[in-house]
Write a protein that holds these residues in place. Structure first.
Motif, PDB file in Angstrom:
ATOM      1  N   VAL A  59     -27.654 -28.916   6.278  1.00  0.00           N
ATOM      2  CA  VAL A  59     -26.810 -29.016   5.086  1.00  0.00           C
ATOM      3  C   VAL A  59     -26.218 -27.647   4.742  1.00  0.00           C
ATOM      4  O   VAL A  59     -25.039 -27.543   4.381  1.00  0.00           O
ATOM      5  N   LYS A  60     -27.024 -26.596   4.870  1.00  0.00           N
ATOM      6  CA  LYS A  60     -26.508 -25.243   4.618  1.00  0.00           C
ATOM      7  C   LYS A  60     -25.372 -24.925   5.580  1.00  0.00           C
ATOM      8  O   LYS A  60     -24.352 -24.355   5.180  1.00  0.00           O
ATOM      9  N   SER A  61     -25.549 -25.295   6.835  1.00  0.00           N
ATOM     10  CA  SER A  61     -24.503 -25.054   7.832  1.00  0.00           C
ATOM     11  C   SER A  61     -23.225 -25.815   7.481  1.00  0.00           C
ATOM     12  O   SER A  61     -22.116 -25.277   7.605  1.00  0.00           O
ATOM     13  N   GLN A  62     -23.393 -27.033   7.022  1.00  0.00           N
ATOM     14  CA  GLN A  62     -22.232 -27.829   6.624  1.00  0.00           C
ATOM     15  C   GLN A  62     -21.545 -27.229   5.397  1.00  0.00           C
ATOM     16  O   GLN A  62     -20.308 -27.229   5.308  1.00  0.00           O
ATOM     17  N   LEU A  63     -22.328 -26.713   4.467  1.00  0.00           N
ATOM     18  CA  LEU A  63     -21.745 -26.064   3.284  1.00  0.00           C
ATOM     19  C   LEU A  63     -20.971 -24.808   3.675  1.00  0.00           C
ATOM     20  O   LEU A  63     -19.882 -24.545   3.163  1.00  0.00           O
ATOM     21  N   VAL A  64     -21.525 -24.034   4.603  1.00  0.00           N
ATOM     22  CA  VAL A  64     -20.839 -22.825   5.077  1.00  0.00           C
ATOM     23  C   VAL A  64     -19.551 -23.202   5.795  1.00  0.00           C
ATOM     24  O   VAL A  64     -18.506 -22.581   5.582  1.00  0.00           O
ATOM     25  N   ASN A  65     -19.592 -24.252   6.621  1.00  0.00           N
ATOM     26  CA  ASN A  65     -18.387 -24.713   7.311  1.00  0.00           C
ATOM     27  C   ASN A  65     -17.337 -25.200   6.322  1.00  0.00           C
ATOM     28  O   ASN A  65     -16.145 -24.917   6.475  1.00  0.00           O
ATOM     29  N   ALA A  66     -17.769 -25.931   5.302  1.00  0.00           N
ATOM     30  CA  ALA A  66     -16.832 -26.407   4.281  1.00  0.00           C
ATOM     31  C   ALA A  66     -16.202 -25.237   3.534  1.00  0.00           C
ATOM     32  O   ALA A  66     -15.001 -25.240   3.245  1.00  0.00           O
ATOM     33  N   GLN A  67     -17.016 -24.243   3.251  1.00  0.00           N
ATOM     34  CA  GLN A  67     -16.499 -23.048   2.566  1.00  0.00           C
ATOM     35  C   GLN A  67     -15.517 -22.307   3.474  1.00  0.00           C
ATOM     36  O   GLN A  67     -14.498 -21.805   3.008  1.00  0.00           O
ATOM     37  N   ASP A  68     -15.793 -22.258   4.768  1.00  0.00           N
ATOM     38  CA  ASP A  68     -14.869 -21.631   5.727  1.00  0.00           C
ATOM     39  C   ASP A  68     -13.527 -22.360   5.737  1.00  0.00           C
ATOM     40  O   ASP A  68     -12.468 -21.737   5.755  1.00  0.00           O
ATOM     41  N   VAL A  69     -13.574 -23.687   5.733  1.00  0.00           N
ATOM     42  CA  VAL A  69     -12.335 -24.480   5.736  1.00  0.00           C
ATOM     43  C   VAL A  69     -11.553 -24.231   4.456  1.00  0.00           C
ATOM     44  O   VAL A  69     -10.331 -24.023   4.488  1.00  0.00           O
ATOM     45  N   LEU A  70     -12.243 -24.227   3.332  1.00  0.00           N
ATOM     46  CA  LEU A  70     -11.583 -23.982   2.050  1.00  0.00           C
ATOM     47  C   LEU A  70     -10.978 -22.583   2.002  1.00  0.00           C
ATOM     48  O   LEU A  70      -9.818 -22.415   1.599  1.00  0.00           O
ATOM     49  N   ALA A  71     -11.736 -21.585   2.436  1.00  0.00           N
ATOM     50  CA  ALA A  71     -11.223 -20.211   2.445  1.00  0.00           C
ATOM     51  C   ALA A  71     -10.035 -20.085   3.396  1.00  0.00           C
ATOM     52  O   ALA A  71      -9.047 -19.408   3.083  1.00  0.00           O
ATOM     53  N   GLY A  72     -10.107 -20.740   4.554  1.00  0.00           N
ATOM     54  CA  GLY A  72      -8.989 -20.721   5.494  1.00  0.00           C
ATOM     55  C   GLY A  72      -7.740 -21.364   4.922  1.00  0.00           C
ATOM     56  O   GLY A  72      -6.630 -20.859   5.091  1.00  0.00           O
ATOM     57  N   PHE A  73      -7.931 -22.472   4.212  1.00  0.00           N
ATOM     58  CA  PHE A  73      -6.821 -23.157   3.568  1.00  0.00           C
ATOM     59  C   PHE A  73      -6.179 -22.256   2.513  1.00  0.00           C
ATOM     60  O   PHE A  73      -4.958 -22.121   2.437  1.00  0.00           O
ATOM     61  N   MET A  74      -7.014 -21.626   1.701  1.00  0.00           N
ATOM     62  CA  MET A  74      -6.509 -20.729   0.655  1.00  0.00           C
ATOM     63  C   MET A  74      -5.799 -19.528   1.278  1.00  0.00           C
ATOM     64  O   MET A  74      -4.731 -19.123   0.823  1.00  0.00           O
ATOM     65  N   LEU A  75      -6.389 -18.964   2.326  1.00  0.00           N
ATOM     66  CA  LEU A  75      -5.789 -17.804   2.981  1.00  0.00           C
ATOM     67  C   LEU A  75      -4.446 -18.160   3.604  1.00  0.00           C
ATOM     68  O   LEU A  75      -3.490 -17.382   3.510  1.00  0.00           O
ATOM     69  N   LYS A  76      -4.359 -19.328   4.202  1.00  0.00           N
ATOM     70  CA  LYS A  76      -3.090 -19.754   4.799  1.00  0.00           C
ATOM     71  C   LYS A  76      -2.014 -19.899   3.723  1.00  0.00           C
ATOM     72  O   LYS A  76      -0.869 -19.489   3.915  1.00  0.00           O
ATOM     73  N   GLY A  77      -2.384 -20.466   2.582  1.00  0.00           N
ATOM     74  CA  GLY A  77      -1.439 -20.596   1.479  1.00  0.00           C
ATOM     75  C   GLY A  77      -0.975 -19.248   0.961  1.00  0.00           C
ATOM     76  O   GLY A  77       0.211 -19.043   0.689  1.00  0.00           O
ATOM     77  N   VAL A  78      -1.908 -18.331   0.841  1.00  0.00           N
ATOM     78  CA  VAL A  78      -1.566 -16.981   0.364  1.00  0.00           C
ATOM     79  C   VAL A  78      -0.653 -16.292   1.363  1.00  0.00           C
ATOM     80  O   VAL A  78       0.344 -15.667   0.990  1.00  0.00           O
ATOM     81  N   GLN A  79      -0.978 -16.390   2.637  1.00  0.00           N
ATOM     82  CA  GLN A  79      -0.150 -15.753   3.652  1.00  0.00           C
ATOM     83  C   GLN A  79       1.256 -16.348   3.676  1.00  0.00           C
ATOM     84  O   GLN A  79       2.235 -15.613   3.820  1.00  0.00           O
ATOM     85  N   THR A  80       1.363 -17.633   3.505  1.00  0.00           N
ATOM     86  CA  THR A  80       2.676 -18.274   3.459  1.00  0.00           C
ATOM     87  C   THR A  80       3.484 -17.765   2.270  1.00  0.00           C
ATOM     88  O   THR A  80       4.671 -17.452   2.398  1.00  0.00           O
ATOM     89  N   ALA A  81       2.832 -17.664   1.125  1.00  0.00           N
ATOM     90  CA  ALA A  81       3.521 -17.169  -0.072  1.00  0.00           C
ATOM     91  C   ALA A  81       3.992 -15.733   0.120  1.00  0.00           C
ATOM     92  O   ALA A  81       5.130 -15.387  -0.239  1.00  0.00           O
ATOM     93  N   TYR A  82       3.151 -14.898   0.672  1.00  0.00           N
ATOM     94  CA  TYR A  82       3.542 -13.504   0.870  1.00  0.00           C
ATOM     95  C   TYR A  82       4.604 -13.358   1.962  1.00  0.00           C
ATOM     96  O   TYR A  82       5.469 -12.487   1.867  1.00  0.00           O
ATOM     97  N   ASP A  83       4.549 -14.200   2.987  1.00  0.00           N
ATOM     98  CA  ASP A  83       5.607 -14.176   4.002  1.00  0.00           C
ATOM     99  C   ASP A  83       6.956 -14.553   3.384  1.00  0.00           C
ATOM    100  O   ASP A  83       7.981 -13.936   3.670  1.00  0.00           O
ATOM    101  N   ARG A  84       6.928 -15.544   2.508  1.00  0.00           N
ATOM    102  CA  ARG A  84       8.168 -15.941   1.836  1.00  0.00           C
ATOM    103  C   ARG A  84       8.660 -14.856   0.894  1.00  0.00           C
ATOM    104  O   ARG A  84       9.868 -14.652   0.743  1.00  0.00           O
TER     105      ARG A  84
END
Length: 175
Positions: A59-84
């Motif tokens: 379960v801890k591993s799944q929580l870490v993976n979920a957090q990685d996905v969320l952080a990746g999603f947020m980072l991609k959004g931020v990078q897109t905004a800054y690229d624009r």
């Protein structure tokens, strides 16, 4: 630069502000990336440091993976905004410089067609203000680069300092 034209100075000012904007944009981007990275590291540390009832390693591993996905999603959004934002800065600078060149060529054509010599006096009067604007733009770039350097120094300090997580306390109920 000995006695540059007003168009040259105006183009320089636009270019300097464009560089300053991009530098600040990059500094903000690095800050957001650092914050997301620190949040991820703290989440993993906090999750692994505590024993949570009914939460095993899977379960801890799944929580870490979920957090990685969320952080990746947020980072991609931020990078897109800054690229624009960078694209917008480029577009504004290009259009502004194009406008400056158009005005300069129009003034040159009018001056040569009507043999107007008074524009030299206007240029002489505007030259100190143009020089000051150019110096201000140069200082803005220096300031933006200083902010970026400071953020880089803060990022290095943040990676060196490790904070020990305190164990969670539970309130004991009296019977």
């Amino acid at each position: 630069m000995s006695n540059p034209s007003l168009a040259t100075v105006a183009t320089h000012v636009v270019d300097q502000y464009s560089v300053a904007g991009k530098t600040l944009n990059q500094a903000y981007r690095a800050t957001v990336e650092r914050v997301l990275g620190n949040a991820k590291a703290r989440f993993v540390t906090a999750l692994e440091a505590r024993s949570i009832p009914m939460v095993n390693d899977k379960v801890k591993s799944q929580l870490v993976n979920a957090q990685d996905v969320l952080a990746g999603f947020m980072l991609k959004g931020v990078q897109t905004a800054y690229d624009r934002a960078d694209q917008a800065i480029d577009a504004i600078a290009t259009r502004t410089n194009s406008g400056i060149q158009s005005v300069d060529s129009t003034v040159t054509r009018v001056e040569s067609a009507f043999k107007i010599a008074n524009l030299d006096a206007v240029r002489a009067l505007a030259a100190p203000a143009a020089s000051l604007a150019s110096q201000i733009a140069d200082k803005a770039v220096e300031g933006a680069k200083a902010v970026e350097a400071r953020i880089g120094a803060v990022a290095e300090e943040m990676t060196e300092v490790a904070v020990a997580a305190k164990p969670a306390r539970r309130a004991v109920r009296k019977a």
